[in-house]
Design a protein around this motif. Structure first.
Motif, mmCIF file in Angstrom:
data_model
loop_
_atom_site.group_PDB
_atom_site.id
_atom_site.type_symbol
_atom_site.label_atom_id
_atom_site.label_comp_id
_atom_site.label_asym_id
_atom_site.label_seq_id
_atom_site.Cartn_x
_atom_site.Cartn_y
_atom_site.Cartn_z
ATOM 1 N N ALA A 87 0.865 -1.115 0.009
ATOM 2 C CA ALA A 87 0.093 0.145 0.060
ATOM 3 C C ALA A 87 0.974 1.269 0.014
ATOM 4 O O ALA A 87 1.051 2.072 1.089
ATOM 5 C CB ALA A 87 -0.945 -0.001 1.313
ATOM 6 N N GLU A 88 1.417 1.482 -1.245
ATOM 7 C CA GLU A 88 2.310 2.612 -1.299
ATOM 8 C C GLU A 88 1.621 4.185 -1.161
ATOM 9 O O GLU A 88 2.260 4.841 -0.457
ATOM 10 C CB GLU A 88 3.210 2.597 -2.676
ATOM 11 N N ARG A 89 0.624 4.082 -1.847
ATOM 12 C CA ARG A 89 -0.064 5.563 -1.718
ATOM 13 C C ARG A 89 -1.507 5.125 -1.818
ATOM 14 O O ARG A 89 -2.161 4.097 -2.434
ATOM 15 C CB ARG A 89 0.337 6.347 -2.805
ATOM 16 N N LEU A 90 -2.533 6.016 -1.771
ATOM 17 C CA LEU A 90 -3.736 5.820 -2.128
ATOM 18 C C LEU A 90 -4.005 5.727 -3.680
ATOM 19 O O LEU A 90 -3.478 6.588 -4.480
ATOM 20 C CB LEU A 90 -4.674 7.137 -1.726
ATOM 21 N N ARG A 91 -4.624 4.579 -4.107
ATOM 22 C CA ARG A 91 -4.867 4.299 -5.249
ATOM 23 C C ARG A 91 -6.341 3.761 -5.516
ATOM 24 O O ARG A 91 -7.015 3.437 -4.559
ATOM 25 C CB ARG A 91 -4.009 3.053 -5.827
ATOM 26 N N ALA A 138 5.059 5.564 4.751
ATOM 27 C CA ALA A 138 5.104 6.090 6.033
ATOM 28 C C ALA A 138 3.688 7.190 5.953
ATOM 29 O O ALA A 138 3.192 7.202 6.954
ATOM 30 C CB ALA A 138 6.424 7.175 6.069
ATOM 31 N N LYS A 139 3.415 7.463 4.968
ATOM 32 C CA LYS A 139 2.221 8.525 4.772
ATOM 33 C C LYS A 139 0.726 7.772 4.519
ATOM 34 O O LYS A 139 -0.008 8.530 4.940
ATOM 35 C CB LYS A 139 2.420 9.501 3.236
ATOM 36 N N LEU A 140 0.857 6.651 4.025
ATOM 37 C CA LEU A 140 -0.357 5.897 3.737
ATOM 38 C C LEU A 140 -1.343 5.753 4.983
ATOM 39 O O LEU A 140 -2.399 6.017 4.693
ATOM 40 C CB LEU A 140 0.038 4.721 3.253
ATOM 41 N N TRP A 147 -5.072 7.104 4.860
ATOM 42 C CA TRP A 147 -6.170 6.310 4.627
ATOM 43 C C TRP A 147 -7.155 6.268 5.832
ATOM 44 O O TRP A 147 -8.424 6.188 5.658
ATOM 45 C CB TRP A 147 -5.844 4.757 4.505
ATOM 46 N N THR A 148 -6.774 6.675 7.193
ATOM 47 C CA THR A 148 -7.382 6.660 8.202
ATOM 48 C C THR A 148 -8.070 7.989 8.644
ATOM 49 O O THR A 148 -8.936 7.941 9.516
ATOM 50 C CB THR A 148 -6.879 5.808 9.281
ATOM 51 N N THR A 160 -2.031 10.509 14.389
ATOM 52 C CA THR A 160 -0.416 9.874 14.345
ATOM 53 C C THR A 160 -0.286 8.651 13.640
ATOM 54 O O THR A 160 -1.438 7.932 13.322
ATOM 55 C CB THR A 160 0.035 9.532 15.774
ATOM 56 N N VAL A 161 0.892 8.347 13.206
ATOM 57 C CA VAL A 161 0.953 7.030 12.438
ATOM 58 C C VAL A 161 0.643 5.813 13.225
ATOM 59 O O VAL A 161 -0.143 4.976 13.088
ATOM 60 C CB VAL A 161 2.538 6.852 12.035
ATOM 61 N N PRO A 162 0.953 5.795 14.654
ATOM 62 C CA PRO A 162 0.678 4.564 15.545
ATOM 63 C C PRO A 162 -0.848 4.636 15.686
ATOM 64 O O PRO A 162 -1.280 3.218 15.306
ATOM 65 C CB PRO A 162 1.454 5.037 16.710
ATOM 66 N N SER A 163 -1.354 5.489 15.888
ATOM 67 C CA SER A 163 -2.770 5.601 16.071
ATOM 68 C C SER A 163 -3.615 5.246 14.812
ATOM 69 O O SER A 163 -4.703 4.249 14.896
ATOM 70 C CB SER A 163 -3.510 6.897 16.415
ATOM 71 N N ALA A 164 -3.216 5.492 13.565
ATOM 72 C CA ALA A 164 -3.545 5.023 12.212
ATOM 73 C C ALA A 164 -3.265 3.631 12.057
ATOM 74 O O ALA A 164 -4.319 2.730 11.592
ATOM 75 C CB ALA A 164 -2.873 5.721 11.246
ATOM 76 N N ILE A 165 -2.385 3.143 12.541
ATOM 77 C CA ILE A 165 -1.988 1.380 12.588
ATOM 78 C C ILE A 165 -3.242 0.779 13.322
ATOM 79 O O ILE A 165 -3.644 -0.068 12.945
ATOM 80 C CB ILE A 165 -0.675 1.055 12.763
ATOM 81 N N VAL A 166 -3.439 1.048 14.410
ATOM 82 C CA VAL A 166 -4.311 0.783 15.578
ATOM 83 C C VAL A 166 -5.864 0.669 14.569
ATOM 84 O O VAL A 166 -6.585 -0.246 14.482
ATOM 85 C CB VAL A 166 -4.544 1.455 16.585
ATOM 86 N N SER A 167 -6.013 2.002 13.988
ATOM 87 C CA SER A 167 -7.582 2.131 13.254
ATOM 88 C C SER A 167 -7.452 1.164 11.991
ATOM 89 O O SER A 167 -8.523 0.393 11.829
ATOM 90 C CB SER A 167 -7.405 3.285 12.645
ATOM 91 N N MET A 168 -6.242 0.718 11.492
ATOM 92 C CA MET A 168 -6.333 -0.209 10.284
ATOM 93 C C MET A 168 -6.609 -1.322 10.703
ATOM 94 O O MET A 168 -7.419 -2.342 10.144
ATOM 95 C CB MET A 168 -5.066 -0.159 9.601
ATOM 96 N N LEU A 169 -6.026 -2.168 11.999
ATOM 97 C CA LEU A 169 -6.333 -3.206 12.307
ATOM 98 C C LEU A 169 -7.863 -3.118 12.951
ATOM 99 O O LEU A 169 -8.545 -4.402 12.681
ATOM 100 C CB LEU A 169 -5.719 -3.614 13.717
ATOM 101 N N LEU A 170 -8.519 -2.171 13.373
ATOM 102 C CA LEU A 170 -9.856 -2.135 13.720
ATOM 103 C C LEU A 170 -10.873 -2.596 12.566
ATOM 104 O O LEU A 170 -11.763 -3.027 12.625
ATOM 105 C CB LEU A 170 -10.051 -1.055 14.515
ATOM 106 N N ARG A 171 -10.424 -1.749 11.454
ATOM 107 C CA ARG A 171 -11.226 -1.522 10.176
ATOM 108 C C ARG A 171 -11.247 -2.919 9.160
ATOM 109 O O ARG A 171 -11.835 -3.164 8.555
ATOM 110 C CB ARG A 171 -10.838 -0.273 9.517
ATOM 111 N N LEU A 172 -9.896 -3.601 9.442
ATOM 112 C CA LEU A 172 -9.581 -4.870 8.537
ATOM 113 C C LEU A 172 -9.541 -5.985 9.327
ATOM 114 O O LEU A 172 -8.301 -6.490 9.895
ATOM 115 C CB LEU A 172 -8.373 -4.266 7.911
#
Length: 400
Positions: free
Chosen positions: A206-210, A227-229, A233-234, A238-250
């Motif tokens: 997931a390099e960038r929004l596509r 780093a920016k994705l 996407w979420t 912050t990046v760490p919070s975004a990763i948590v959001s990704m696990l929750l959404r996926l």
């Protein structure tokens, strides 16, 4: 297993391809017997995505507008995220298959030949009699060790009708892991849905929004992103919070890795549902935990390392909580005299992650190994030249 021309006429073909007429199309069969390494007993990884020709020029420093300068070196080689990642996987010992499309021009024939030499199975490629293969101009600045890329897409693009159901069935036969760079998404999603139906795990770059990224996110078992994705996407703070959001959404995703270049990477691995560790897990703010882990990194070590948390219930700012383990991986501190070019370092990292998943490496070993593979690739010009084999001496400490 055939590489298929889109029209009935054939132009001059490279020596490693022979063709035979079938109905209204010309069918190419790649002779894989000349491949330098037979990996029939190795795990099979299937990739789908972009391939191109990279035209690399190094310069003393990047030119100002309207300047005329001379290159200090020049190299032409294969490129493209999928092509680079699968080449890396093949050199590391996986049985690598790649589906993509090129034109029957000099660039396309060169792409196929180079992949074949590296042991990548090219027999599922589609080759168009018209159009052009993709290519990228890359200017490498020797002063700043950065690169600038100017990409020209291939035409015509791969479309769903380019791959038959029988070809898709053959391509997925025996596959342990499927990889997508989220390009050519309409065709890619057909392959991904069939892989998912067969319970073949999927890793995406997931390099960038596509276009199609959302669909791929929900199909994926593993996500490696820039780093920016995550925040893009979420929309997390912050990046760490975004990763948590990704696990929750996926809910299907087992881990998310965010690559940070010279700063290494962050990985969040979901805890196994129903694990007894989950109910006893301490609740922590994910951003605070990142700072705690940073203090544990031994900055005196030049080689890649990894630190990790226990199983924790992560709280992300404004996104909720998820249970798992957090890992911080460092990058190698490459001596200035050895750093040549970072082109394709992310693809090398992903190629090594593919190998690590297929060979069941735990995260503590996977992340330093992948970081070392990426660092080795930065010691030569271009995305392919520096890709190592398992016998490379710098990889020996990471293979135990």
């Amino acid at each position: 297993m055939t590489a298929i021309f889109s029209t009935s006429t054939s132009a001059m073909l490279p020596s490693f391809i022979s063709y035979s007429s079938r109905s209204s199309s010309t069918t190419l069969r790649a002779n894989m017997s000349s491949s330098p390494s037979s990996q029939s007993d190795s795990p099979v990884v299937l990739g789908f995505g972009g391939v191109s020709v990279d035209l690399l020029a190094t310069v003393a420093s990047f030119p100002n507008p309207d300047d005329k300068i001379r290159s200090t070196s020049m190299k032409v080689q294969g490129g493209g995220n999928a092509g680079n990642a699968l080449t890396c996987a093949a050199r590391l010992g996986l049985n690598a298959r790649l589906i993509s499309k090129v034109a029957n021009d000099a660039q396309g024939r060169g792409v196929l030949e180079e992949l074949q030499v590296d042991g990548v199975d090219i027999s599922f490629f589609v080759v168009s009699e018209e159009g052009n293969s993709a290519f990228t101009y890359i200017i490498v600045d020797n002063q700043t060790k950065t690169r600038t890329c100017i990409h020209t897409p291939g035409w015509p693009p791969m479309i769903p009708s380019d791959i038959s159901s029988s070809t898709l069935k053959s391509a997925l036969d025996g596959v342990k892991l499927a990889y997508f760079d989220v390009r050519l998404h309409e065709t890619a999603l057909i392959i991904a849905h069939e892989a998912n139906r067969r319970n073949i795990p999927i890793l995406i770059d997931a390099e960038r929004l596509r276009d199609g990224l959302d669909d791929f996110m929900y199909l994926s078992d593993y996500v490696v992103c820039s780093a920016k994705l995550p925040q893009a996407w979420t929309e997390a703070s912050t990046v760490p919070s975004a990763i948590v959001s990704m696990l929750l959404r996926l809910p299907k995703v087992k881990f998310v890795i965010v690559t940070l270049g010279a700063d290494g990477c962050i990985m969040l691995e979901r805890s196994i549902p129903g694990s007894t560790d989950n109910s006893e897990a301490e609740e922590m703010d994910v951003d605070n935990l990142v700072e705690v882990l940073k203090q544990k990194i031994d900055t005196s070590k030049a080689a890649p390392t990894c630190v990790s948390s226990d199983v924790v219930r992560f709280q992300g700012k404004g996104v909720g909580s998820a249970c798992g383990r957090l890992f911080l991986g460092t990058a190698e501190k490459i001596p200035e005299s050895e750093l040549v070019d970072t082109t394709g370092a992310g693809d090398a990292f992903i190629g090594a992650i593919l190998y690590a998943i297929c060979t069941n490496k735990p995260p503590e070993k996977m992340l330093p190994f992948a970081a070392q593979v990426a660092a080795i690739s930065c010691r030569d010009l271009g995305a392919r030249s520096g890709l190592p084999r398992l016998s490379h001496p710098l990889l020996a400490p990471f293979l135990g």
